[in-house]
Design an enzyme around this catalytic site. Sequence first.
Site, PDB file in Angstrom:
ATOM      1  N   SER A  68      20.793  60.995   5.043  1.00  0.00           N
ATOM      2  CA  SER A  68      20.751  59.875   4.401  1.00  0.00           C
ATOM      3  C   SER A  68      22.276  59.062   4.513  1.00  0.00           C
ATOM      4  CB  SER A  68      21.050  61.046   2.577  1.00  0.00           C
ATOM      5  OG  SER A  68      19.802  61.737   2.600  1.00  0.00           O
ATOM      6  N   LYS A  71      21.410  55.404   4.343  1.00  0.00           N
ATOM      7  CA  LYS A  71      21.346  54.684   2.565  1.00  0.00           C
ATOM      8  C   LYS A  71      22.715  53.340   2.859  1.00  0.00           C
ATOM      9  CE  LYS A  71      18.605  58.690   0.807  1.00  0.00           C
ATOM     10  NZ  LYS A  71      19.516  59.475   0.156  1.00  0.00           N
ATOM     11  N   SER A 131      22.870  59.620  -3.586  1.00  0.00           N
ATOM     12  CA  SER A 131      22.435  60.034  -3.034  1.00  0.00           C
ATOM     13  C   SER A 131      20.621  59.969  -2.848  1.00  0.00           C
ATOM     14  CB  SER A 131      22.735  61.078  -1.599  1.00  0.00           C
ATOM     15  OG  SER A 131      21.868  60.906   0.187  1.00  0.00           O
ATOM     16  N   GLU A 167      11.808  57.446   3.393  1.00  0.00           N
ATOM     17  CA  GLU A 167      12.145  58.962   3.202  1.00  0.00           C
ATOM     18  C   GLU A 167      11.525  59.729   2.935  1.00  0.00           C
ATOM     19  OE1 GLU A 167      15.573  60.855   2.810  1.00  0.00           O
ATOM     20  OE2 GLU A 167      16.865  59.575   2.290  1.00  0.00           O
TER      21      GLU A 167
END
EC number: 3.5.2.6
Length: 299
Positions: A68, A71, A131, A167
Amino acid sequence: MKIVKRILLVLLSLFFTIVYSNAQTDNLTLKIENVLKAKNARIGVAIFNSNEKDTLKINNDFHFPMQSVMKFPIALAVLSEIDKGNLSFEQKIEITPQDLLPKTWSPIKEEFPNGTTLTIEQILNYTVSESDNIGCDILLKLIGGTDSVQKFLNANHFTDISIKANEEQMHKDWNTQYQNWATPTAMNKLLIDTYNNKNQLLSKKSYDFIWKIMRETTTGSNRLKGQLPKNTIVAHKTGTSGINNGIAAATNDVGVITLPNGQLIFISVFVAESKETSEINEKIISDIAKITWNYYLNK
């Protein structure tokens, strides 16, 4: 002759400054390497101090899976599209039940199990600060997928960062996560250039927004922030994989730590292929942050 002497004095001064700086950084490196000893993991570290201009890097040649952490650059690519006028903070996006994929981390899904409508600003907030995996994939769809993020990075000369999978794709196959990787210094450069807003990477509104939601990150309280004083300002983004056959592919935290004296520490720590417990993986990161904090605060 006097000019030659002056030049020699300047060169000698510069030489000893470089030697001293390297010696200082080497001292910090040794302290960090003591933390890494006997750990059954591959650990990458990059540290840059805004005042000292010291640069430290450990295992920088390895491609660390970001999870993550990706991101952060994804959010930057979205904000770039907002700055261009292609999207807006207030733009409303419908999130359907079909978007709410099962077995994935998503505060959006928890709060709105039947779907909802959110603004891009809200989705960015969920994606970075909390997240949110579903929020991440919605943002990627808005800008044309991972290729658009890669183009944004390439256009702004950010190398050694690769984003190829979203994802949903990572959740389907363990090995897919390795397509999303970065070197520690590459991630640190992204942090530094974004924080300094080099070449006006973002508008003032987008700049203020990204650092606000980075400061408001709720994940990884035992990582960079874990051993620092309670009110320390840390703007950061975490990344965490699952565990497969006793191996955690990624336990990461990258960000900017503000010292009491105003100095900034840009720090990226990646713990990969670890056979240690989750607690030890996180403590590796918090130990490195604490050592770095003490080192620069007491120089």
